[in-house]
Design a protein around this motif. Structure first.
Motif, PDB file in Angstrom:
ATOM      1  N   MET A   1      11.385   9.509  -2.733  1.00 49.46           N
ATOM      2  CA  MET A   1      10.531  10.126  -1.967  1.00 49.46           C
ATOM      3  C   MET A   1       8.578   9.250  -2.287  1.00 49.46           C
ATOM      4  N   GLU A   2       8.546  10.543  -3.056  1.00 49.64           N
ATOM      5  CA  GLU A   2       7.410  10.320  -4.646  1.00 49.64           C
ATOM      6  C   GLU A   2       7.431   8.697  -4.470  1.00 49.64           C
TER       7      GLU A   2
ATOM      8  N   ALA B   1       8.162  17.325  -1.485  1.00 46.39           N
ATOM      9  CA  ALA B   1       8.815  16.167  -1.263  1.00 46.39           C
ATOM     10  C   ALA B   1       9.793  15.872  -2.441  1.00 46.39           C
TER      11      ALA B   1
ATOM     12  N   GLN C   1       8.766   6.128  -4.179  1.00 47.00           N
ATOM     13  CA  GLN C   1       8.552   5.506  -3.327  1.00 47.00           C
ATOM     14  C   GLN C   1       7.281   4.979  -3.011  1.00 47.00           C
ATOM     15  N   PHE C   2       6.632   5.876  -2.564  1.00 48.76           N
ATOM     16  CA  PHE C   2       5.002   5.363  -1.730  1.00 48.76           C
ATOM     17  C   PHE C   2       4.089   5.733  -3.289  1.00 48.76           C
TER      18      PHE C   2
END
Lengths: 270, 237
Positions: free
Chosen positions: B12-13, B8, B15-16
């Motif tokens: 995105m990584e 990803a 944020q998670f």
């Protein structure tokens, strides 16, 4: 502000109540301390419940209009992408300006968590619509920070701004995969295979990231159910993509709305 | 299948990862809250057990001695709760359910003790003071207080029965007046169909039960020194 005038009115109320009490039997006066106190509690509860009502109404409006944005985005195809997205994005801004702004008016301080159950559904739907739009526009995930930055202008800088919290964002994201699945199937039948594969990878990423985060969420039974549904959606997308992959050349015969492909008359797409 | 199978995107990584950290922190906060609440629960159990002696007609000062001493312990625990919550300003209601019902029980015990001593209803502000819950960021939720009062009323019918059994024939009249007043006060509230509403309904049944006991005694002329006072209670004109 509003609460101040309400308590002021309450003190006036109990004043007149006390006067009428003087005419009545002694036993009623012994409870006047209780009635005074409960008049205040009544005021508090009335205010709370009325606010909650208004928040629920705003949340419903947000839900309905966010769903309209989602339906709008589903109309997308190779030919009308710009037009569809422009309208969807404009509608999304309208949801923000007209309906989320009403939430901003109502919620302050402890309200954000206290009344969360009243506005969470609407916010989740909004998250779904906003991330859906963004993905179709850029192929990336709209992150929470960016989403919240867009909400800042709605609030008076002097007060605490309405910001979507992590939990509502994740819940909205879980619902997004359902729409992505519908989009993927729709794009496949229109022959947009690349788009479908992009959707496939994107959904997989979201699902995978969420599996690590869901166990940590507050009261996550809702989310766990959504994860099951999400996995089903991801599987559907993957299987649809598999069909395309395996049947490869047959799918290139699919035109935008040309029924004659069955007759073996190819309508070549780019 | 080769080209697109990268991880990803980094954003995105990231944020998670941030989410995981934040949620982890909230999780450990919640664990600390639960630890304090467990201690609160222990004390309230002890207080409740001591107060149950009141059904066995021990002298009031004796019954109240231990529970009163434990109120300070409670205050200290709520203070610790407040400290934990200081670390997450504005999130009182995020974790509220973790101490809600225990607090309602605490309110009912404090109100019972207050009534035994003074015959009056413990006010919301008085309850807050006893628990040190009168800070800006950490107050006693009004609905919790009101529900606590309903739990208090739930204890009354049994108390009245046992007092009469022990020969205290004045009790029903006193309790009846108190519950009548309390019920009338509750009637001023506009309630939704929620838990508070259900508890208010149970208050009605408590009142009815006490009325029955009082009536049974009255018609058998068992209630002491009540004639003059009673005309007052009944005279609604």
């Amino acid at each position: 502000m509003a609460s101040k005038s309400k308590t002021h009115r309450l003190h006036q109320l109990s004043g007149t109540a006390l006067q009428s009490i003087a005419k009545r039997p002694r036993t009623i006066t012994t409870e006047s301390y209780m009635k005074d106190a409960f008049a205040n509690y009544a005021g508090y509860l009335n205010e709370l419940n009325e606010k909650r009502e208004r928040v629920v109404k705003a949340s419903r409006d947000i839900t309905i209009n966010s769903k309209k944005v989602i339906f709008q985005v589903h109309r997308i195809s190779r030919d009308n992408k710009e037009e569809v997205l422009k309208k969807a994005e404009a509608d999304l801004v309208a949801v923000k300006d007209q309906y989320i702004s009403r939430l901003v008016k109502e919620l302050q301080g402890t309200d954000f968590w206290k009344l969360r159950r009243a506005y969470s559904p609407g916010v989740q739907e909004y998250v779904e619509a906003a991330t859906f739009c963004k993905f179709c526009r850029t192929g990336t995930l709209l992150d929470l920070e960016e989403l919240n930055a867009g909400l800042l202008p709605l609030s008076d800088p002097a007060i605490e701004p309405l910001q979507i919290n992590v939990l509502d964002y994740l819940l909205g994201l879980a619902d997004l995969t359902g729409e992505l699945m519908r989009l993927a199937i729709g794009r496949i039948s229109d022959g947009e295979l690349d788009f479908a594969e992009k959707i496939c990878r994107f959904s997989r990423d979201i699902y995978r990231e969420l599996t690590l985060v869901v166990p940590l969420m507050d009261n996550n039974s809702d989310m766990k159910t959504k994860m099951d549904t999400m996995l089903q959606s991801v599987l559907k997308i993957e299987n649809a993509c598999l069909s395309v992959h395996v049947r490869g050349s047959e799918y290139t015969l699919l035109g935008s709305s040309d029924p004659s492909f069955l007759m073996g008359v190819p309508d070549m797409q780019s | 299948m080769t080209g697109g199978e990268t991880d990803a995107p980094a954003s995105m990584e990231k944020q998670f990862e941030d989410f995981r950290v934040k949620l982890d922190e909230a999780g450990s906060l919640r664990e600390r809250i639960r630890a304090v609440v467990n201690e609160i629960e222990s004390i309230t159990r002890l207080m409740h057990a001591s107060l149950l002696h009141v059904h066995q007609s021990r002298p009031l000062s004796e019954v109240l001695e231990k529970p009163k001493a434990q109120v300070d312990g409670l205050k200290e625990l709520y203070g610790r709760l407040a400290e934990v919550l200081c670390e997450c300003p504005g999130e009182y209601y995020r974790f509220h359910n973790d101490w809600r019902s225990e607090t309602q029980t605490v309110v009912s015990l404090l109100a019972f003790m207050h009534w035994l001593e003074t015959g009056k209803l413990l006010m919301h502000t008085e309850a807050e003071e006893k628990l040190g819950m009168n800070q800006a960021e950490f107050a006693l939720d009004i609905e919790d207080y009101l529900i606590g009062l309903c739990f208090l009323s739930n204890e009354m019918p049994r108390y009245v029965v046992n007092q009469v059994l022990a020969g205290n024939y004045d009790c029903p009249r006193k309790v009846l007046r108190f519950l009548t007043d309390l019920h009338a006060a509750f009637r001023m509230l506009n309630l939704r169909n929620d838990f508070l509403r259900k508890k208010f309904d149970s208050l009605k049944y408590d009142l009815k039960r006490v009325e029955e006991v009082y009536y049974d005694m009255k018609i058998r002329h068992l209630a002491n020194g009540d004639s003059a006072e009673d005309n007052g209670t009944q005279g609604q004109s």
